[in-house]
Design a protein around this motif. Structure first.
Motif, PDB file in Angstrom:
ATOM      1  N   ARG A 161       0.796  -1.217   0.000  1.00  0.00           N
ATOM      2  CA  ARG A 161       0.000   0.000   0.000  1.00  0.00           C
ATOM      3  C   ARG A 161       0.836   1.280   0.000  1.00  0.00           C
ATOM      4  N   GLY A 162       2.072   1.224   0.510  1.00  0.00           N
ATOM      5  CA  GLY A 162       2.833   2.460   0.533  1.00  0.00           C
ATOM      6  C   GLY A 162       4.048   2.397   1.415  1.00  0.00           C
ATOM      7  N   LEU A 163       4.384   3.544   2.000  1.00  0.00           N
ATOM      8  CA  LEU A 163       5.627   3.702   2.742  1.00  0.00           C
ATOM      9  C   LEU A 163       5.362   4.283   4.119  1.00  0.00           C
ATOM     10  N   MET A 164       6.254   3.947   5.047  1.00  0.00           N
ATOM     11  CA  MET A 164       6.229   4.508   6.393  1.00  0.00           C
ATOM     12  C   MET A 164       7.633   4.985   6.746  1.00  0.00           C
ATOM     13  N   ALA A 165       7.713   6.056   7.527  1.00  0.00           N
ATOM     14  CA  ALA A 165       9.021   6.530   7.993  1.00  0.00           C
ATOM     15  C   ALA A 165       8.877   7.256   9.313  1.00  0.00           C
ATOM     16  N   ILE A 166       9.976   7.243  10.053  1.00  0.00           N
ATOM     17  CA  ILE A 166      10.101   8.011  11.300  1.00  0.00           C
ATOM     18  C   ILE A 166      11.367   8.842  11.158  1.00  0.00           C
ATOM     19  N   PRO A 167      11.266  10.054  10.602  1.00  0.00           N
ATOM     20  CA  PRO A 167      12.468  10.853  10.371  1.00  0.00           C
ATOM     21  C   PRO A 167      13.147  11.290  11.663  1.00  0.00           C
ATOM     22  N   ALA A 168      14.381  11.704  11.527  1.00  0.00           N
ATOM     23  CA  ALA A 168      15.090  12.290  12.661  1.00  0.00           C
ATOM     24  C   ALA A 168      14.384  13.572  13.091  1.00  0.00           C
ATOM     25  N   PRO A 169      14.407  13.879  14.389  1.00  0.00           N
ATOM     26  CA  PRO A 169      13.781  15.124  14.853  1.00  0.00           C
ATOM     27  C   PRO A 169      14.381  16.347  14.175  1.00  0.00           C
ATOM     28  N   ALA A 170      13.554  17.352  13.969  1.00  0.00           N
ATOM     29  CA  ALA A 170      14.006  18.602  13.352  1.00  0.00           C
ATOM     30  C   ALA A 170      13.474  19.772  14.158  1.00  0.00           C
ATOM     31  N   ASN A 171      14.082  20.936  13.958  1.00  0.00           N
ATOM     32  CA  ASN A 171      13.813  22.088  14.827  1.00  0.00           C
ATOM     33  C   ASN A 171      12.646  22.954  14.377  1.00  0.00           C
ATOM     34  N   ASN A 172      12.277  22.882  13.090  1.00  0.00           N
ATOM     35  CA  ASN A 172      11.218  23.763  12.610  1.00  0.00           C
ATOM     36  C   ASN A 172      10.471  23.085  11.459  1.00  0.00           C
ATOM     37  N   LEU A 173       9.402  23.729  11.041  1.00  0.00           N
ATOM     38  CA  LEU A 173       8.522  23.141  10.039  1.00  0.00           C
ATOM     39  C   LEU A 173       9.249  22.828   8.743  1.00  0.00           C
ATOM     40  N   GLU A 174      10.046  23.734   8.259  1.00  0.00           N
ATOM     41  CA  GLU A 174      10.711  23.516   6.977  1.00  0.00           C
ATOM     42  C   GLU A 174      11.701  22.362   7.062  1.00  0.00           C
ATOM     43  N   GLU A 175      12.428  22.274   8.157  1.00  0.00           N
ATOM     44  CA  GLU A 175      13.345  21.148   8.319  1.00  0.00           C
ATOM     45  C   GLU A 175      12.580  19.836   8.441  1.00  0.00           C
ATOM     46  N   GLN A 176      11.441  19.870   9.100  1.00  0.00           N
ATOM     47  CA  GLN A 176      10.622  18.668   9.213  1.00  0.00           C
ATOM     48  C   GLN A 176      10.100  18.216   7.857  1.00  0.00           C
TER      49      GLN A 176
END
Length: 234
Positions: A161-176
């Motif tokens: 069905r698709g993809l899942m991820a848990i990215p590294a934490p980021a400090n602001n919306l654009e980095e997220q």
């Protein structure tokens, strides 16, 4: 958490998702909440179900199986397994869940396909991608995802069905947004490589980065703390 408090948390989580979808100029039905109930008792899952929640995510297999047994009377509940899955536990996952989000290698997918009971619908699968390339995180590397996806899509008792991820934490919306955008592009690559597969799911975004995930196309956002409160230590 009292029943009233949980109801309020659910209302706030739904409003937050709706606001994020509105900001992204997306239809309100284009993403859903997955209530992550790890370490929380079955009674809280029941309360959330009574307030209209149907999709629940669990990280720990034994804990999930105990909750499922206690909540077997609930109609329409959909169980998602979202935690790391060892090969010796694939049978229980194949037999008791509608979704597994954490497939990151061929061995796990093969066992899930072989062990899925034939009287059940095919098991919905998301590939977990280590989108931030963290040594501490599970997941297939982005450049290996298309190869794994082709192998999983060919298995008889699974539906990719698709993809899942848990990215590294980021400090602001654009980095997220950056890793979520990369996952969205990777899904587009899979859709091009597998035009007949129903690749419609991006399982991404949690309590701290829901807005960034929705801006980049999340279809399932996994909220735990925002719904059930702070987790207790296992």
């Amino acid at each position: 958490m009292t029943d009233i408090a949980l109801e309020e948390s659910l209302v706030q989580a739904r409003e937050r998702l709706m606001n994020a979808l509105e900001r992204a100029k997306r239809p309100f039905d284009s993403a859903a909440l997955l209530a992550v109930s790890k370490t929380k008792p079955a009674s809280m899952v029941r309360q959330a179900w009574q307030h209209g929640q149907r999709e629940f995510g669990e990280n720990y297999l034994q804990e999930a199986l105990e909750k499922q047994a206690e909540l077997a009377d609930l109609d329409g509940i959909v169980w998602h397994f979202i935690g790391p899955l060892q090969s010796n536990k694939t049978r229980a996952a194949a037999e008791n869940f509608a979704w597994v989000h954490s497939v990151d290698r061929l061995k796990i997918a093969t066992r899930l396909s072989e062990q899925r009971p034939t009287h059940l619908p095919p098991l919905n699968i998301c590939l977990q991608v280590n989108i931030s390339r963290e040594a501490s995180k599970s997941g297939v590397l982005p450049e290996e995802a298309v190869t794994l996806a082709k192998e999983v899509a060919a298995m008889p008792h699974l539906v990719l069905r698709g993809l899942m991820a848990i990215p590294a934490p980021a400090n602001n919306l654009e980095e997220q947004r950056t890793p979520f955008a990369a996952l969205r592009q990777l899904l587009a690559d899979l859709q091009a490589a597998l035009p007949d597969a129903p690749l419609d799911t991006l399982s991404m975004g949690m309590s701290d980065d829901l807005e960034a995930a929705v801006l980049e196309g999340a279809t399932l956002v996994r909220l735990g703390t925002a719904i059930f409160g702070a987790r207790t230590t296992r």
